[in-house]
Motif scaffolding. Structure first.
Motif, PDB file in Angstrom:
ATOM      1  N   PHE A   2       0.837  -1.205   0.000  1.00 28.02           N
ATOM      2  CA  PHE A   2       0.000   0.000   0.000  1.00 28.02           C
ATOM      3  C   PHE A   2       0.871   1.255   0.000  1.00 28.02           C
ATOM      4  O   PHE A   2       0.635   2.190  -0.778  1.00 28.02           O
ATOM      5  CB  PHE A   2      -0.907  -0.011   1.239  1.00 28.02           C
ATOM      6  CG  PHE A   2      -1.716   1.237   1.413  1.00 28.02           C
ATOM      7  CD1 PHE A   2      -2.974   1.354   0.841  1.00 28.02           C
ATOM      8  CD2 PHE A   2      -1.226   2.307   2.153  1.00 28.02           C
ATOM      9  CE1 PHE A   2      -3.732   2.506   1.000  1.00 28.02           C
ATOM     10  CE2 PHE A   2      -1.966   3.471   2.318  1.00 28.02           C
ATOM     11  CZ  PHE A   2      -3.219   3.566   1.736  1.00 28.02           C
TER      12      PHE A   2
ATOM     13  N   VAL B 278       1.258   4.384  -2.882  1.00 23.92           N
ATOM     14  CA  VAL B 278       1.086   5.825  -2.670  1.00 23.92           C
ATOM     15  C   VAL B 278       2.235   6.593  -3.312  1.00 23.92           C
ATOM     16  O   VAL B 278       2.029   7.555  -4.064  1.00 23.92           O
ATOM     17  CB  VAL B 278       1.007   6.152  -1.159  1.00 23.92           C
ATOM     18  CG1 VAL B 278       1.072   7.656  -0.930  1.00 23.92           C
ATOM     19  CG2 VAL B 278      -0.272   5.580  -0.554  1.00 23.92           C
TER      20      VAL B 278
ATOM     21  N   LEU C 176      -4.701   0.034  -3.810  1.00 27.82           N
ATOM     22  CA  LEU C 176      -5.370   0.833  -2.777  1.00 27.82           C
ATOM     23  C   LEU C 176      -4.534   2.074  -2.463  1.00 27.82           C
ATOM     24  O   LEU C 176      -5.059   3.179  -2.307  1.00 27.82           O
ATOM     25  CB  LEU C 176      -5.584   0.006  -1.501  1.00 27.82           C
ATOM     26  CG  LEU C 176      -6.696  -1.035  -1.528  1.00 27.82           C
ATOM     27  CD1 LEU C 176      -6.648  -1.863  -0.246  1.00 27.82           C
ATOM     28  CD2 LEU C 176      -8.056  -0.359  -1.661  1.00 27.82           C
ATOM     29  N   GLY C 177      -3.216   1.871  -2.381  1.00 26.40           N
ATOM     30  CA  GLY C 177      -2.315   3.001  -2.183  1.00 26.40           C
ATOM     31  C   GLY C 177      -2.313   3.923  -3.382  1.00 26.40           C
ATOM     32  O   GLY C 177      -2.277   5.153  -3.241  1.00 26.40           O
TER      33      GLY C 177
ATOM     34  N   THR D 204      -5.520   5.972  -3.359  1.00 30.63           N
ATOM     35  CA  THR D 204      -5.402   6.968  -2.293  1.00 30.63           C
ATOM     36  C   THR D 204      -4.511   8.119  -2.723  1.00 30.63           C
ATOM     37  O   THR D 204      -4.821   9.297  -2.499  1.00 30.63           O
ATOM     38  CB  THR D 204      -4.833   6.319  -1.013  1.00 30.63           C
ATOM     39  OG1 THR D 204      -5.691   5.250  -0.604  1.00 30.63           O
ATOM     40  CG2 THR D 204      -4.715   7.332   0.115  1.00 30.63           C
TER      41      THR D 204
ATOM     42  N   PHE E  89      -6.262  10.304  -5.462  1.00 28.75           N
ATOM     43  CA  PHE E  89      -7.393  11.029  -4.861  1.00 28.75           C
ATOM     44  C   PHE E  89      -6.899  12.184  -3.995  1.00 28.75           C
ATOM     45  O   PHE E  89      -7.347  13.328  -4.153  1.00 28.75           O
ATOM     46  CB  PHE E  89      -8.235  10.066  -4.027  1.00 28.75           C
ATOM     47  CG  PHE E  89      -9.393  10.737  -3.330  1.00 28.75           C
ATOM     48  CD1 PHE E  89     -10.552  11.045  -4.028  1.00 28.75           C
ATOM     49  CD2 PHE E  89      -9.315  11.064  -1.976  1.00 28.75           C
ATOM     50  CE1 PHE E  89     -11.618  11.672  -3.386  1.00 28.75           C
ATOM     51  CE2 PHE E  89     -10.375  11.695  -1.335  1.00 28.75           C
ATOM     52  CZ  PHE E  89     -11.530  11.992  -2.042  1.00 28.75           C
ATOM     53  N   LEU E  90      -5.963  11.901  -3.091  1.00 27.79           N
ATOM     54  CA  LEU E  90      -5.451  12.951  -2.206  1.00 27.79           C
ATOM     55  C   LEU E  90      -4.614  13.970  -2.979  1.00 27.79           C
ATOM     56  O   LEU E  90      -4.675  15.175  -2.704  1.00 27.79           O
ATOM     57  CB  LEU E  90      -4.633  12.334  -1.070  1.00 27.79           C
ATOM     58  CG  LEU E  90      -5.420  11.453  -0.094  1.00 27.79           C
ATOM     59  CD1 LEU E  90      -4.495  10.878   0.977  1.00 27.79           C
ATOM     60  CD2 LEU E  90      -6.547  12.246   0.568  1.00 27.79           C
TER      61      LEU E  90
ATOM     62  N   THR F 294      -8.032   8.177 -11.347  1.00 26.35           N
ATOM     63  CA  THR F 294      -8.484   7.512 -10.119  1.00 26.35           C
ATOM     64  C   THR F 294      -9.361   6.313 -10.444  1.00 26.35           C
ATOM     65  O   THR F 294      -9.164   5.211  -9.912  1.00 26.35           O
ATOM     66  CB  THR F 294      -9.272   8.498  -9.232  1.00 26.35           C
ATOM     67  OG1 THR F 294      -8.435   9.607  -8.901  1.00 26.35           O
ATOM     68  CG2 THR F 294      -9.738   7.825  -7.951  1.00 26.35           C
TER      69      THR F 294
END
Length: 434
Positions: A21, A25, A149-150, A153, A156-157, A287
């Motif tokens: 994860f 990111v 998932l990372g 994230t 999105f962020l 995304t």
């Protein structure tokens, strides 16, 4: 005693899976940084593509040192070194943004990737050895399913906290005074500070957890048989270079990562150029593409219970060759939809190539893993190439590069599937008959 050993292996797997994860990111924040820094520093597509070049050079140069650390001290120490470098690189974003120096951002990304080289060189093979070798591909695909998932994230962020949505036209830029340009640039650069400070805090916290957790012997020191039979680093490299199947796997990983990174790095740029979307709306497509990537990981892992992993990968790679050709030649919104759809079919490629290539390497596994991580430099090579093609022609034509890369992955999948079938047939012929 056996129950305690199994519990330790499960806890180790959980902690290591979380690393998938974290580097998801780090990897996919680059896809936001490319258009963001392009705007902030007034860069060409080739110059902004250097974000990925600096990043993946870190993988290339640190993968072999990571394997040496693993060979000598075991997986756990390599993970701790990786987390330390990862956190340090994230902290470097603060002075880079304060100084308004693009090369400092590239240096920070290089340090982050150096840490990820340690993490990926250690975590991928560690997952394969913590369980039944017969299901190593499926287990690694499951662990890799947490990587997107990372990624989701991050985009999105990043879309919310890094991309400002302020996109002046060339005429508006030309009308700005030197002071206004400097203020705009400073504001855009500062938006990277908080996200990377948060990342640094999380990474250092996870490093503390890893340090305090008691890992199984397989994670803290090489197995005795590996120590007894382990060749020197030079001998291990020479032995690997005598294995054509291993070399084809490394090449496939090089082309695959080039395709993946190229598609994700320029999807926002493609949406802006081909559809006329703003950076935030374009980031939303990325995304959702990554959501498809995550869905593909879980669906692909489930399908591997019935279909050969390498055969499934060959089919997925062939589909992506067609999708990227369509995106390159059709353009517009249909091309963007095709480009976004490639993520679903990319999903199983990295872990399947990785697990298949290191399978049955024995004492050569750690060194072999480092070469597969070094192959990630494909992300640096092909992203820069795509940027150069885009600057000379158009972004849609740059998508021909990942199309060619996926064709190589399809060829490897077919080759590996035939090799596995041949091996199974030979084993069956040699088996004693009742």
């Amino acid at each position: 005693m056996e129950r305690r050993r199994q519990d330790g292996a499960v806890l180790t797997q959980a902690i290591i899976i979380a690393l998938f994860f974290l580097w998801g990111v780090a990897n996919n924040l680059n896809d936001v940084l490319i258009p963001h820094l392009k705007k902030a520093f007034f860069l060409s597509d080739l110059q902004s593509g250097l974000v990925q070049s600096a990043f993946y050079l870190g993988y290339f140069f640190l993968a072999l040192p990571a394997s040496i650390v693993m060979r000598r001290y075991g997986y756990k120490i390599a993970v701790l070194v990786g987390l330390g470098l990862f956190g340090l690189g994230a902290l470097m974003f603060y002075p880079a943004s304060a100084a308004l120096q693009y090369p400092l951002f590239l240096a920070a990304l290089f340090v982050i990737a150096s840490g990820l080289a340690f993490l990926e060189t250690s975590a991928n093979p560690l997952i394969t050895v913590l369980g039944d070798p017969a299901t190593s591909e499926r287990r690694l695909n499951f662990a890799q399913a947490f990587n997107p998932l990372g990624s989701i994230t991050a985009v999105f962020l990043g879309g919310h906290f890094i991309l400002s949505g302020v996109e002046p036209t060339k005429a508006q830029f030309d009308a700005m005074s030197a002071a206004q340009l400097a203020a705009f640039q400073a504001q855009e650069a500062r938006s990277t500070q908080l996200p990377y400070l948060v990342i640094a805090a999380v990474v250092f916290g996870w490093a503390a957890l890893v340090a305090c957790t008691r890992f199984p012997a397989a994670a803290t020191r090489p197995p005795r048989e590996d120590v007894a039979n382990a060749p020197s680093a030079g001998a291990a490299i020479a032995a690997l270079f005598r294995r054509p199947r291993f070399l084809f796997g490394v090449a496939a990983q090089f082309f695959y990562v080039g395709a993946q990174v190229g598609v994700w790095s320029y999807m926002i740029r493609y949406a802006q150029h081909e559809v006329g979307l703003g950076e935030k709306a374009a980031a939303a497509y990325l995304t959702w593409s990554l959501v498809g990537f995550m869905a593909g990981r879980f669906a692909g892992t489930a399908a591997m219970g019935k279909i050969s992993p390498t055969r499934l990968m060959a089919v997925f790679a062939a589909i992506n060759t067609a999708l990227t050709l369509f995106a390159a030649l059709a353009g517009g919104k249909p091309g963007l939809m095709a480009l976004a759809a490639t993520s679903f079919f990319m999903s199983i490629m990295f872990p399947t190539i990785f697990a298949t290539t290191i399978k049955d390497l024995g004492p050569l596994t750690k060194t072999g893993s480092s070469f597969l991580v070094m192959a990630i430099i494909g992300g640096a090579v092909f992203t820069a190439l795509m940027g150069a093609i885009s600057d000379l022609s158009a972004i849609n034509l740059a998508i021909l590069v990942p199309s060619a890369c996926f064709a190589v992955v399809a060829a490897y999948g077919l080759s590996a599937a035939r090799a596995a079938l041949s091996m199974d047939t030979t084993t069956a012929l040699k088996a004693p008959h009742a």
